[in-house]
Design an enzyme around this catalytic site. Structure first.
Site, short mmCIF file in Angstrom:
data_model
loop_
_atom_site.label_atom_id
_atom_site.label_comp_id
_atom_site.label_asym_id
_atom_site.label_seq_id
_atom_site.Cartn_x
_atom_site.Cartn_y
_atom_site.Cartn_z
N HIS A 100 35.31 38.50 55.11
CA HIS A 100 34.27 37.76 55.83
C HIS A 100 33.43 38.74 56.63
O HIS A 100 33.89 39.81 57.00
CB HIS A 100 34.87 36.70 56.76
CG HIS A 100 35.91 37.24 57.69
ND1 HIS A 100 37.20 37.48 57.29
CD2 HIS A 100 35.85 37.60 58.98
CE1 HIS A 100 37.89 37.97 58.30
NE2 HIS A 100 37.08 38.06 59.34
N HIS A 102 31.09 39.04 60.11
CA HIS A 102 30.73 38.42 61.39
C HIS A 102 29.26 38.67 61.67
O HIS A 102 28.79 39.81 61.55
CB HIS A 102 31.49 39.06 62.55
CG HIS A 102 32.97 38.89 62.52
ND1 HIS A 102 33.63 38.03 63.37
CD2 HIS A 102 33.94 39.50 61.80
CE1 HIS A 102 34.93 38.12 63.16
NE2 HIS A 102 35.15 39.00 62.21
P1 AMP Z 1 38.78 39.05 61.77
O1 AMP Z 1 39.53 39.40 63.01
O2 AMP Z 1 37.66 39.97 61.44
O3 AMP Z 1 39.73 38.84 60.60
O4 AMP Z 1 38.07 37.68 62.08
C1 AMP Z 1 38.66 36.44 61.89
C2 AMP Z 1 37.83 35.45 62.68
O5 AMP Z 1 38.10 34.17 62.21
C3 AMP Z 1 38.11 35.46 64.19
O6 AMP Z 1 36.91 35.74 64.89
C4 AMP Z 1 38.63 34.07 64.44
O7 AMP Z 1 38.22 33.56 65.69
C5 AMP Z 1 38.03 33.28 63.29
N1 AMP Z 1 38.75 32.09 62.89
C6 AMP Z 1 40.06 31.98 62.62
N2 AMP Z 1 40.37 30.71 62.26
C7 AMP Z 1 39.20 30.01 62.29
C8 AMP Z 1 38.84 28.67 62.01
N3 AMP Z 1 39.74 27.76 61.63
N4 AMP Z 1 37.56 28.31 62.16
C9 AMP Z 1 36.63 29.21 62.55
N5 AMP Z 1 36.90 30.50 62.80
C10 AMP Z 1 38.17 30.90 62.69
#
Ligand code: AMP
Ligand code: ZN
Length: 138
Positions: A100, A102
């Protein structure tokens, strides 16, 4: 679709999300723990663990989509800047192991720091690393 992957489930619409954009390849939704107002995630519907196994076509589409979403964030939220962050592996802060990107709108005084202070590098070491990587990339 990977059964134990939360982003596969969100991308497929099996878990609710604050979706702002969807097409046949991607879902874009607001992060549930936003670093700033409008922090969102671009998620391919196909499961890729991280950047190492992302295919070139999807990679291109991710960035094309990032330009569209970034302009929308700028227009709607009037942010003063925007960071594109993409974490790979635990050490680099990846917590969801489905690729993903950001998009993090920035606002005056938000206090976020993504890159610490940078200092001039050792040119001998930079030269060695350059040679190793050029060889790998030939
Ligand atoms: P990363 O640390 O780059 O893997 O980012 C994962 C992101 O996913 C974090 O910023 C979390 O806050 C976000 N996240 C995890 N679960 C959910 C969810 N159910 N809905 C929206 N965002 C999420
Ligand atoms: Zn997945």
């Amino acid at each position: 679709m990977k059964d134990d992957c939360i982003f596969c489930k969100i991308a497929a619409g099996k878990i609710p999300s604050s979706t702002i954009y969807e097409d046949s390849h991607f879902r874009v939704f607001l992060d549930i723990n936003p670093l700033t107002k409008g922090h969102c995630l671009i998620v391919p519907k196909e499961h890729f663990t991280n950047i190492y196994d992302l295919d070139a076509e999807t990679a291109g589409k991710v960035f094309t989509l990032a330009t569209l979403i970034s302009r929308a964030l700028k227009n709607v939220l009037k942010c003063d800047g925007l960071n594109v962050i993409q974490n790979n592996e635990l050490l680099a802060g990846q917590s969801v192991f489905h690729f993903h990107m950001h998009l993090i709108p920035r606002y005056k005084g938000d206090g976020l720091i993504f890159m610490g202070e940078q200092k001039p590098g050792d040119m001998e070491e930079i030269g060695k690393i350059r040679d190793l990587l050029r060889e790998e990339l030939q």
